[in-house]
Design an enzyme around this catalytic site. Structure first.
Site, PDB file in Angstrom:
ATOM      1  CG  HIS A 194      -2.177  -0.767   1.009  1.00  0.00           C
ATOM      2  ND1 HIS A 194      -3.418  -0.281   1.250  1.00  0.00           N
ATOM      3  CD2 HIS A 194      -2.366  -2.026   0.525  1.00  0.00           C
ATOM      4  CE1 HIS A 194      -4.325  -1.175   0.934  1.00  0.00           C
ATOM      5  NE2 HIS A 194      -3.708  -2.240   0.498  1.00  0.00           N
ATOM      6  CE1 TYR A 221      -6.363   5.074   7.988  1.00  0.00           C
ATOM      7  CE2 TYR A 221      -7.427   4.849  10.116  1.00  0.00           C
ATOM      8  CZ  TYR A 221      -6.393   4.537   9.254  1.00  0.00           C
ATOM      9  OH  TYR A 221      -5.372   3.698   9.657  1.00  0.00           O
ATOM     10  N   PRO A 234      -5.813   1.896  18.450  1.00  0.00           N
ATOM     11  CG  PRO A 234      -7.647   0.500  18.100  1.00  0.00           C
ATOM     12  CD  PRO A 234      -7.008   1.379  19.115  1.00  0.00           C
ATOM     13  CE  LYS A 257       2.091   4.407  13.349  1.00  0.00           C
ATOM     14  NZ  LYS A 257       3.029   4.120  12.268  1.00  0.00           N
ATOM     15  CE1 TYR A 316      -1.405   4.565   6.895  1.00  0.00           C
ATOM     16  CE2 TYR A 316      -2.291   4.958   9.088  1.00  0.00           C
ATOM     17  CZ  TYR A 316      -2.364   4.308   7.865  1.00  0.00           C
ATOM     18  OH  TYR A 316      -3.374   3.417   7.605  1.00  0.00           O
TER      19      TYR A 316
HETATM   20  P1  FAS Z   1       0.162 -10.191  21.993  1.00  0.00           P
HETATM   21  O1  FAS Z   1      -0.979  -9.901  22.914  1.00  0.00           O
HETATM   22  O2  FAS Z   1      -0.061 -10.255  20.540  1.00  0.00           O
HETATM   23  O3  FAS Z   1       0.824 -11.598  22.388  1.00  0.00           O
HETATM   24  C1  FAS Z   1       0.963 -11.971  23.757  1.00  0.00           C
HETATM   25  C2  FAS Z   1       0.954 -13.489  23.818  1.00  0.00           C
HETATM   26  O4  FAS Z   1       1.183 -13.863  25.175  1.00  0.00           O
HETATM   27  C3  FAS Z   1      -0.407 -14.067  23.412  1.00  0.00           C
HETATM   28  O5  FAS Z   1      -0.236 -15.105  22.488  1.00  0.00           O
HETATM   29  C4  FAS Z   1      -0.980 -14.592  24.735  1.00  0.00           C
HETATM   30  O6  FAS Z   1      -1.757 -15.740  24.543  1.00  0.00           O
HETATM   31  C5  FAS Z   1       0.275 -14.887  25.525  1.00  0.00           C
HETATM   32  N1  FAS Z   1       0.087 -14.839  26.979  1.00  0.00           N
HETATM   33  C6  FAS Z   1      -0.668 -13.962  27.684  1.00  0.00           C
HETATM   34  N2  FAS Z   1      -0.574 -14.252  29.005  1.00  0.00           N
HETATM   35  C7  FAS Z   1       0.263 -15.315  29.123  1.00  0.00           C
HETATM   36  C8  FAS Z   1       0.754 -16.069  30.225  1.00  0.00           C
HETATM   37  N3  FAS Z   1       0.403 -15.777  31.468  1.00  0.00           N
HETATM   38  N4  FAS Z   1       1.592 -17.098  29.976  1.00  0.00           N
HETATM   39  C9  FAS Z   1       1.986 -17.392  28.708  1.00  0.00           C
HETATM   40  N5  FAS Z   1       1.537 -16.722  27.610  1.00  0.00           N
HETATM   41  C10 FAS Z   1       0.698 -15.691  27.831  1.00  0.00           C
HETATM   42  N6  FAS Z   1      -2.576  -3.288  16.361  1.00  0.00           N
HETATM   43  C11 FAS Z   1      -2.354  -2.725  15.166  1.00  0.00           C
HETATM   44  O7  FAS Z   1      -1.228  -2.333  14.891  1.00  0.00           O
HETATM   45  N7  FAS Z   1      -3.380  -2.591  14.251  1.00  0.00           N
HETATM   46  C12 FAS Z   1      -4.631  -3.066  14.495  1.00  0.00           C
HETATM   47  O8  FAS Z   1      -5.519  -2.947  13.653  1.00  0.00           O
HETATM   48  C13 FAS Z   1      -4.884  -3.688  15.744  1.00  0.00           C
HETATM   49  N8  FAS Z   1      -6.111  -4.214  16.019  1.00  0.00           N
HETATM   50  C14 FAS Z   1      -6.301  -4.848  17.214  1.00  0.00           C
HETATM   51  C15 FAS Z   1      -7.550  -5.413  17.529  1.00  0.00           C
HETATM   52  C16 FAS Z   1      -7.738  -6.077  18.743  1.00  0.00           C
HETATM   53  C17 FAS Z   1      -9.074  -6.691  19.059  1.00  0.00           C
HETATM   54  C18 FAS Z   1      -6.676  -6.163  19.685  1.00  0.00           C
HETATM   55  C19 FAS Z   1      -6.873  -6.838  21.024  1.00  0.00           C
HETATM   56  C20 FAS Z   1      -5.455  -5.601  19.397  1.00  0.00           C
HETATM   57  C21 FAS Z   1      -5.259  -4.947  18.161  1.00  0.00           C
HETATM   58  N9  FAS Z   1      -4.023  -4.386  17.834  1.00  0.00           N
HETATM   59  C22 FAS Z   1      -3.804  -3.779  16.650  1.00  0.00           C
HETATM   60  C23 FAS Z   1      -2.930  -4.433  18.763  1.00  0.00           C
HETATM   61  C24 FAS Z   1      -2.255  -5.821  18.711  1.00  0.00           C
HETATM   62  O9  FAS Z   1      -2.040  -6.196  17.401  1.00  0.00           O
HETATM   63  C25 FAS Z   1      -1.038  -5.786  19.583  1.00  0.00           C
HETATM   64  O10 FAS Z   1      -0.383  -4.543  19.534  1.00  0.00           O
HETATM   65  C26 FAS Z   1      -0.020  -6.875  19.271  1.00  0.00           C
HETATM   66  O11 FAS Z   1      -0.676  -8.104  19.279  1.00  0.00           O
HETATM   67  C27 FAS Z   1       1.067  -6.803  20.320  1.00  0.00           C
HETATM   68  O12 FAS Z   1       1.887  -7.912  20.194  1.00  0.00           O
HETATM   69  P2  FAS Z   1       2.529  -8.591  21.504  1.00  0.00           P
HETATM   70  O13 FAS Z   1       3.112  -7.540  22.358  1.00  0.00           O
HETATM   71  O14 FAS Z   1       3.367  -9.708  21.012  1.00  0.00           O
HETATM   72  O15 FAS Z   1       1.298  -9.124  22.358  1.00  0.00           O
END
Ligand code: FAS
Length: 395
Positions: free
Chosen positions: A73, A202, A294, A298, A389
């Site tokens: 993009h 957007y 979100p 980022k 961005y």
């Molecule tokens: P994550 O939350 O991805 O990964 C953490 C991992 O740790 C998970 O697999 C979890 O199961 C595991 N875990 C948790 N507790 C644990 C424990 N006690 N023991 C062992 N494992 C455990 N970001 C964007 O950039 N764009 C978007 O459009 C966007 N949309 C989103 C929509 C939703 C509904 C949500 C919730 C988030 C969104 N985000 C978005 C943000 C999201 O993508 C996060 O920033 C990203 O997953 C962060 O990555 P991690 O820090 O690796 O955490």
């Protein structure tokens, strides 16, 4: 009891990228993940990768499938007052581009490559608890298939997201917490329908923000502004499509395709940061340390940026006994975290309908409109938007 150099809690983008970067340099780690493999590979979340994220993944041989299936993009469309305004961020930011690629696909790629490269990952690791990370020999305890396990390590990476165990393991009072809840939330919708646009939209509308995000040629992601804590039950599919049609409408007759809704939920918006992002031999990365609204897409990108900094710092310490990177880990990450927080908050207030309860709401709506007009008319404003961005470098 087994031992590894780095115990990584969480198999999301932060934990998996960190594991790969360490392994490539011969530093061993073990990844502990609470969920099953199939669960984490299906969990729908982000979908837009910054230029720097893609470049890092490519540099480390982690982007083959992303390059084959992701969509490049180079621009984004803002809509307001019934008109379209394209911001060509590729042209405005030295030809850099972004890639649309679903987070769950990236996570599946990183897990597959980790296992292929002989990496160790324990899924369904329950009751994870962290011990001794303020001393020389941290220990991670967990149960798996009902049996207690112990993993000693030299360092622990808390990559377990906002609801994980790592941040909460740090003694109360050792962290400064910044937590701000924005007065809007998103109804997130995943629908079985081809996109009605080539680029992300957007839309700022008097009824509220609407976003047409992309995921693939057959599935599209949409967002609708709603009130915080609004139950998803108040959003039947018919209302979702009615609001998307209304808020995304422009005066050239463009129509939005509709299709079966596969998933829908309400996501609050918050700016959350803890400082410092480290305590003793425990280092927090990604959502475990910060949450961004979100709006600017980022969260995932920030998680990968933390993983890159932490990998470099750990490699410095483990291979050259140089602790400077680890000592400065938090300060290094927080420069980008706060820059991204500010941009995500600015963008949220730019495109959402300002709630009636906001002080001087009408005045702020007038200033918001002036800002939208300026952003779309001024190449300098467009260039500033583009570099934030698409992702600032050298932070
Ligand atoms: P994550 O939350 O991805 O990964 C953490 C991992 O740790 C998970 O697999 C979890 O199961 C595991 N875990 C948790 N507790 C644990 C424990 N006690 N023991 C062992 N494992 C455990 N970001 C964007 O950039 N764009 C978007 O459009 C966007 N949309 C989103 C929509 C939703 C509904 C949500 C919730 C988030 C969104 N985000 C978005 C943000 C999201 O993508 C996060 O920033 C990203 O997953 C962060 O990555 P991690 O820090 O690796 O955490």
């Amino acid at each position: 009891m087994t031992h590894t150099c780095v115990g990584i809690v969480g198999a999301g983008p932060a934990g998996l990228v960190l594991a790969h970067l360490l392994k490539e340099q011969g530093v061993e780690s073990v990844v502990l993940e609470r969920q099953t493999r199939s669960y984490v590979e299906k969990r729908v979340r982000a979908g837009l990768l910054e230029h720097g994220t893609v470049a890092l993944l490519e540099q480390h041989g982690l982007a083959e499938r992303l390059r084959a299936r992701g969509q490049v993009h180079r621009g984004v469309e803002l809509r307001f007052a019934g008109r379209r305004h394209r911001i060509p961020y590729g042209e405005l930011y030295g030809g850099r581009h972004m890639v649309v690629y679903a987070q769950q696909d990236l996570v599946a790629d990183l897990i597959r490559l980790w296992v292929e490269r002989g990496g160790e990952i324990q899924f369904a690791a329950e009751d994870v608890s962290l011990h001794g990370f303020d001393r020389e020999r941290p220990e991670i305890r967990y149960t798996r298939a009902g049996r207690e396990q112990r993993l000693t390590c030299d360092f622990v990476a808390g990559c377990d997201g906002y609801h994980g165990v790592s941040r909460g393991s740090i003694p109360t009072g050792a962290l400064r917490v910044y937590d701000h809840r924005l007065p809007f939330a998103w109804v997130g919708v995943l629908a079985q329908v081809a996109p009605s646009t080539e680029e992300i939209i957007y839309a700022h509308h008097p009824r509220g923000f609407a976003g047409h995000m992309l995921r693939s040629q057959t599935v599209s992601r949409f967002y609708l502004q709603t009130e915080p804590d609004d139950p998803i039950e108040s959003w039947p599919d018919a209302r979702i499509w009615e609001e998307l049609q209304g808020r995304l409408a422009v005066d050239d007759g463009w129509r939005l395709r509709e299709g079966p809704v596969l998933e829908k939920n309400v996501t609050d918006m918050r700016s959350f940061v803890v400082e410092p992002m480290q305590f003793g031999r425990l280092f927090l990365a990604g959502d475990a340390a910060h949450i961004v609204p979100p709006t600017g897409a980022k969260g995932l990108n920030l998680a990968v940026a933390d993983a890159r900094v932490l990998a470099e710092a750990l490699l410095g310490r483990v291979r050259a006994s140089d602790s400077r990177g680890l000592d400065a880990y938090s300060a290094t990450c927080l420069r980008r975290v706060w820059r991204v927080q500010e941009f995500s908050s600015w963008m949220s207030w730019l495109i959402h309908r300002i709630p009636d309860a906001t002080p001087d709401a009408e005045l702020r709506r007038r200033m918001q409109r002036a800002q939208l007009e300026y952003l779309c008319a001024s190449p300098a404003a467009g260039a500033s938007f583009a570099e934030n961005y698409v992702g600032l470098e050298n932070l």
